[in-house]
Scaffold this motif. Structure first.
Motif, PDB file in Angstrom:
ATOM      1  N   ALA A  54      20.768  15.710 -10.144  1.00 30.87           N
ATOM      2  CA  ALA A  54      19.885  14.188  -9.082  1.00 30.87           C
ATOM      3  C   ALA A  54      18.768  14.320  -8.815  1.00 30.87           C
ATOM      4  CB  ALA A  54      21.300  15.445  -7.772  1.00 30.87           C
ATOM      5  N   MET A  55      18.389  12.698  -8.464  1.00 29.39           N
ATOM      6  CA  MET A  55      17.025  13.589  -7.971  1.00 29.39           C
ATOM      7  C   MET A  55      16.795  12.742  -6.641  1.00 29.39           C
ATOM      8  SD  MET A  55      16.114  11.439 -11.785  1.00 29.39           S
ATOM      9  CE  MET A  55      16.871  10.392 -12.421  1.00 29.39           C
ATOM     10  N   TYR A  56      15.550  13.098  -6.047  1.00 30.31           N
ATOM     11  CA  TYR A  56      15.224  12.655  -4.452  1.00 30.31           C
ATOM     12  C   TYR A  56      13.978  11.021  -4.596  1.00 30.31           C
ATOM     13  CZ  TYR A  56      12.146  13.191  -0.623  1.00 30.31           C
ATOM     14  OH  TYR A  56      12.194  12.926   0.824  1.00 30.31           O
ATOM     15  N   ASP A  57      14.385  10.245  -5.543  1.00 29.41           N
ATOM     16  CA  ASP A  57      14.037   9.284  -5.725  1.00 29.41           C
ATOM     17  C   ASP A  57      15.225   8.426  -5.637  1.00 29.41           C
ATOM     18  OD1 ASP A  57      11.442   8.917  -4.132  1.00 29.41           O
ATOM     19  OD2 ASP A  57      10.415   9.416  -6.424  1.00 29.41           O
ATOM     20  N   ARG A  58      16.194   9.281  -6.614  1.00 31.16           N
ATOM     21  CA  ARG A  58      17.406   8.001  -6.795  1.00 31.16           C
ATOM     22  C   ARG A  58      18.732   7.765  -5.301  1.00 31.16           C
ATOM     23  NH1 ARG A  58      19.655   9.258 -12.060  1.00 31.16           N
ATOM     24  NH2 ARG A  58      21.369  11.251 -11.662  1.00 31.16           N
ATOM     25  N   THR A  59      18.334   9.542  -4.864  1.00 26.24           N
ATOM     26  CA  THR A  59      19.300   9.429  -4.162  1.00 26.24           C
ATOM     27  C   THR A  59      18.948   8.524  -2.891  1.00 26.24           C
ATOM     28  OG1 THR A  59      19.634  11.651  -4.016  1.00 26.24           O
ATOM     29  CG2 THR A  59      19.852  10.004  -1.915  1.00 26.24           C
ATOM     30  N   LEU A  60      17.249   8.411  -2.906  1.00 23.57           N
ATOM     31  CA  LEU A  60      16.796   7.440  -1.827  1.00 23.57           C
ATOM     32  C   LEU A  60      17.622   5.811  -2.365  1.00 23.57           C
ATOM     33  CD1 LEU A  60      13.592   8.641  -1.042  1.00 23.57           C
ATOM     34  CD2 LEU A  60      15.400   8.765   0.711  1.00 23.57           C
ATOM     35  N   SER A  61      17.285   6.216  -3.806  1.00 26.03           N
ATOM     36  CA  SER A  61      17.802   4.470  -4.112  1.00 26.03           C
ATOM     37  C   SER A  61      19.164   4.097  -4.020  1.00 26.03           C
ATOM     38  CB  SER A  61      17.312   4.141  -5.941  1.00 26.03           C
ATOM     39  OG  SER A  61      17.839   3.155  -5.688  1.00 26.03           O
ATOM     40  N   VAL A  62      20.125   4.965  -3.942  1.00 21.35           N
ATOM     41  CA  VAL A  62      21.856   4.656  -3.655  1.00 21.35           C
ATOM     42  C   VAL A  62      22.166   4.492  -2.070  1.00 21.35           C
ATOM     43  CG1 VAL A  62      23.680   6.308  -3.091  1.00 21.35           C
ATOM     44  CG2 VAL A  62      22.432   6.394  -5.349  1.00 21.35           C
ATOM     45  N   LEU A  63      21.223   5.390  -0.907  1.00 20.38           N
ATOM     46  CA  LEU A  63      21.096   4.670   0.136  1.00 20.38           C
ATOM     47  C   LEU A  63      20.840   3.409   0.556  1.00 20.38           C
ATOM     48  CD1 LEU A  63      20.137   8.296   1.337  1.00 20.38           C
ATOM     49  CD2 LEU A  63      22.360   7.799   1.457  1.00 20.38           C
ATOM     50  N   ARG A  64      19.307   3.352  -0.129  1.00 24.68           N
ATOM     51  CA  ARG A  64      19.495   2.103   0.288  1.00 24.68           C
ATOM     52  C   ARG A  64      20.334   1.082  -0.031  1.00 24.68           C
ATOM     53  NH1 ARG A  64      14.082   4.101  -1.005  1.00 24.68           N
ATOM     54  NH2 ARG A  64      13.865   2.788  -3.539  1.00 24.68           N
ATOM     55  N   TYR A  65      20.643   0.730  -1.621  1.00 27.35           N
ATOM     56  CA  TYR A  65      21.614   0.009  -1.740  1.00 27.35           C
ATOM     57  C   TYR A  65      23.204   0.034  -1.388  1.00 27.35           C
ATOM     58  CZ  TYR A  65      25.083  -2.229  -4.937  1.00 27.35           C
ATOM     59  OH  TYR A  65      25.702  -3.571  -6.266  1.00 27.35           O
ATOM     60  N   VAL A  66      23.114   0.723  -0.585  1.00 30.27           N
ATOM     61  CA  VAL A  66      24.648   1.014   0.515  1.00 30.27           C
ATOM     62  C   VAL A  66      24.405   0.029   1.533  1.00 30.27           C
ATOM     63  CG1 VAL A  66      26.550   2.254   1.578  1.00 30.27           C
ATOM     64  CG2 VAL A  66      25.323   2.897  -0.711  1.00 30.27           C
ATOM     65  N   LYS A  67      22.719   0.009   2.245  1.00 35.33           N
ATOM     66  CA  LYS A  67      22.594   0.528   3.868  1.00 35.33           C
ATOM     67  C   LYS A  67      23.268  -1.702   3.556  1.00 35.33           C
ATOM     68  CE  LYS A  67      21.141   0.114   7.569  1.00 35.33           C
ATOM     69  NZ  LYS A  67      21.565   1.080   8.832  1.00 35.33           N
ATOM     70  N   GLY A  68      23.666  -1.678   4.765  1.00 36.36           N
ATOM     71  CA  GLY A  68      23.907  -2.900   5.305  1.00 36.36           C
ATOM     72  C   GLY A  68      25.662  -3.796   4.564  1.00 36.36           C
ATOM     73  N   LYS A  69      25.606  -2.697   3.372  1.00 32.79           N
ATOM     74  CA  LYS A  69      27.399  -2.742   3.389  1.00 32.79           C
ATOM     75  C   LYS A  69      28.609  -1.987   3.781  1.00 32.79           C
ATOM     76  CE  LYS A  69      25.217  -3.634  -1.202  1.00 32.79           C
ATOM     77  NZ  LYS A  69      24.081  -3.648  -1.339  1.00 32.79           N
ATOM     78  N   ARG A  74      11.110  16.457  -1.216  1.00 25.18           N
ATOM     79  CA  ARG A  74      10.932  16.359  -2.600  1.00 25.18           C
ATOM     80  C   ARG A  74      10.861  17.448  -3.428  1.00 25.18           C
ATOM     81  NH1 ARG A  74       9.484  11.486  -4.572  1.00 25.18           N
ATOM     82  NH2 ARG A  74       9.292  10.653  -2.556  1.00 25.18           N
ATOM     83  N   ARG A  75       9.627  18.795  -3.065  1.00 28.04           N
ATOM     84  CA  ARG A  75       8.975  19.282  -3.799  1.00 28.04           C
ATOM     85  C   ARG A  75      10.289  20.612  -4.662  1.00 28.04           C
ATOM     86  NH1 ARG A  75       7.585  24.305  -2.167  1.00 28.04           N
ATOM     87  NH2 ARG A  75       7.610  24.198  -0.063  1.00 28.04           N
ATOM     88  N   LEU A  76      10.769  20.628  -3.576  1.00 31.00           N
ATOM     89  CA  LEU A  76      12.585  21.654  -4.560  1.00 31.00           C
ATOM     90  C   LEU A  76      13.514  20.914  -5.044  1.00 31.00           C
ATOM     91  CD1 LEU A  76      11.869  23.871  -1.087  1.00 31.00           C
ATOM     92  CD2 LEU A  76      11.031  24.156  -3.321  1.00 31.00           C
ATOM     93  N   THR A  77      13.161  19.497  -4.763  1.00 32.25           N
ATOM     94  CA  THR A  77      14.598  19.012  -5.261  1.00 32.25           C
ATOM     95  C   THR A  77      14.359  19.668  -6.909  1.00 32.25           C
ATOM     96  OG1 THR A  77      14.610  17.241  -4.350  1.00 32.25           O
ATOM     97  CG2 THR A  77      15.432  16.527  -6.339  1.00 32.25           C
ATOM     98  N   PRO A  78      13.961  19.501  -7.851  1.00 32.28           N
ATOM     99  CA  PRO A  78      14.330  19.767  -9.258  1.00 32.28           C
ATOM    100  C   PRO A  78      14.571  21.674  -9.334  1.00 32.28           C
ATOM    101  CG  PRO A  78      12.131  18.527  -9.055  1.00 32.28           C
ATOM    102  CD  PRO A  78      12.017  19.257  -8.106  1.00 32.28           C
ATOM    103  N   ARG A  79      14.320  22.755  -8.343  1.00 27.27           N
ATOM    104  CA  ARG A  79      15.262  23.951  -8.320  1.00 27.27           C
ATOM    105  C   ARG A  79      16.331  23.689  -7.640  1.00 27.27           C
ATOM    106  NH1 ARG A  79      14.119  28.740  -5.617  1.00 27.27           N
ATOM    107  NH2 ARG A  79      12.829  27.681  -3.824  1.00 27.27           N
ATOM    108  N   VAL A  80      16.537  22.962  -6.791  1.00 30.52           N
ATOM    109  CA  VAL A  80      17.946  22.739  -5.377  1.00 30.52           C
ATOM    110  C   VAL A  80      19.047  22.453  -6.547  1.00 30.52           C
ATOM    111  CG1 VAL A  80      19.067  22.537  -3.557  1.00 30.52           C
ATOM    112  CG2 VAL A  80      16.480  24.055  -3.589  1.00 30.52           C
ATOM    113  N   ARG A  81      18.698  20.892  -7.193  1.00 29.20           N
ATOM    114  CA  ARG A  81      19.327  19.764  -7.266  1.00 29.20           C
ATOM    115  C   ARG A  81      19.559  20.009  -9.277  1.00 29.20           C
ATOM    116  NH1 ARG A  81      18.781  14.952  -3.838  1.00 29.20           N
ATOM    117  NH2 ARG A  81      21.148  14.728  -4.460  1.00 29.20           N
ATOM    118  N   HIS A  82      20.741  19.968 -10.228  1.00 28.33           N
ATOM    119  CA  HIS A  82      21.186  19.981 -11.121  1.00 28.33           C
ATOM    120  C   HIS A  82      21.583  18.360 -11.602  1.00 28.33           C
ATOM    121  CE1 HIS A  82      23.576  19.876 -14.742  1.00 28.33           C
ATOM    122  NE2 HIS A  82      22.025  19.876 -15.484  1.00 28.33           N
TER     123      HIS A  82
END
Length: 315
Positions: free
Chosen positions: A202-217, A192-200
């Protein structure tokens, strides 16, 4: 499943340099012993490259300067890079070219990828993509068309997609989900701490949200982390916790290597022993499939990992 179970199936031609190295220090032009290995040779490498060139395809192996490219090519394996080779995001770790206005997707790309799957005899296909924030659906329909084209030409193959976050657009995600890939992969990349510098973008919590949405589908959900960017051990463990809570069945962890001098510097070379610590931690909290090691990448040995996952599902 342990890393060693997978690596047992790889070519036994790794070069070992026994000079002592300090894993916490980086020095220009030098890698620690565990990152040295011989380059593979053989006709299969040439044949793979010939198929890709003939069909005019991009691979993340080439565009991202993956250190495993020659090994994978020598095993008649490649990871397709869809939607062109210019990305609308300029992540600090990635060597893929950046463009605010990349070329329109090539309409015949799905057919050309499917043809290459047949020619290479791929039983497990990995499709990744550049981020396409310039498109209304961010490229989701095109990825679905690639899956459908492969199903039509080689229905026995299983398919793994490694997508962008589609900016969290659930309608775009639904297009990919509806095409029914066996494995949906979206990498969180770093802590989480390094996400703003490493990714453009993309956001840490949004990635988790995407994974949660796909789970089970889809049958299996996957994500990956790079280490050596300056993260602390407890931060990696926190990220594994978060990925597990989001529903990840498979987590990969590999060493970050700087692709060129303009990208983020490597802060440390993580030892094989530390990768094992992360692997054991994941298993301990309940992650069934951890694949952790210096050369691990999201799509590296993906077929071997898929085979293990599906065998256990069927048993």
């Amino acid at each position: 499943m342990t890393t060693n179970e997978l690596f047992d199936n790889r070519p036994k031609n790794r070069k070992i340099n026994r000079l002592p190295e300090n894993p916490q220090q980086t020095s220009k032009g030098r890698f620690p012993s565990w990152l040295h290995r011989k380059l593979p040779r053989g006709s299969a490498l040439v044949e793979t490259n010939k198929v890709l060139k003939k069909n005019g395809l991009n691979t993340v192996c080439e565009e991202a300067k993956c250190p495993n490219r020659l090994e994978c090519y020598s095993n008649h394996t490649a990871t397709f890079l869809a939607l062109g080779k210019e990305c609308t995001r300029a992540c600090g770790f990635c060597d893929i070219d950046f463009s605010k206005n990349p070329k329109l997707p090539e309409k015949d790309e799905p057919e050309r990828i499917a043809q290459s799957v047949v020619e290479l005899g791929l039983e497990h296909v990995v499709i990744t993509m550049v981020a396409r924030d310039d498109l209304a659906d961010q490229g989701a329909a095109h990825i679905a068309e690639i899956i459908q084209a492969i199903r039509a030409k080689k229905p026995s193959s299983t398919i793994e997609v490694l997508t962008s976050d589609f900016s969290g657009n659930e309608k775009a995600l639904d297009l990919v989900i509806k095409a029914q890939p066996e494995i949906f992969n979206h990498n969180i990349e770093t802590v989480r701490r390094l996400t703003p510098r490493v990714r453009h973008k993309a956001m840490y919590d949004r990635t988790l949200s995407v994974l949660r949405y796909v789970k089970g589908k889809v049958p299996f959900v996957k994500s990956g982390i790079m280490v050596g960017l300056g993260e602390r051990e407890e931060e990696v463990e926190e990220t594994i916790d978060d990925l597990y809570a989001a529903g990840c069945d498979i987590i990969t962890i590999g060493q970050y290597l700087q692709p060129n001098h303009n990208k983020i510097n490597v802060k440390s070379f993580v030892t094989p022993e530390q990768f094992k610590v992360y692997e054991n931690y994941g298993h301990r909290i309940g992650v069934k499939y951890m694949y952790s090691g210096p050369f691990v990448r999201s799509s590296y040995n993906a077929r071997l990992l898929k085979d293990k996952v599906f065998q256990e599902k069927e048993s």
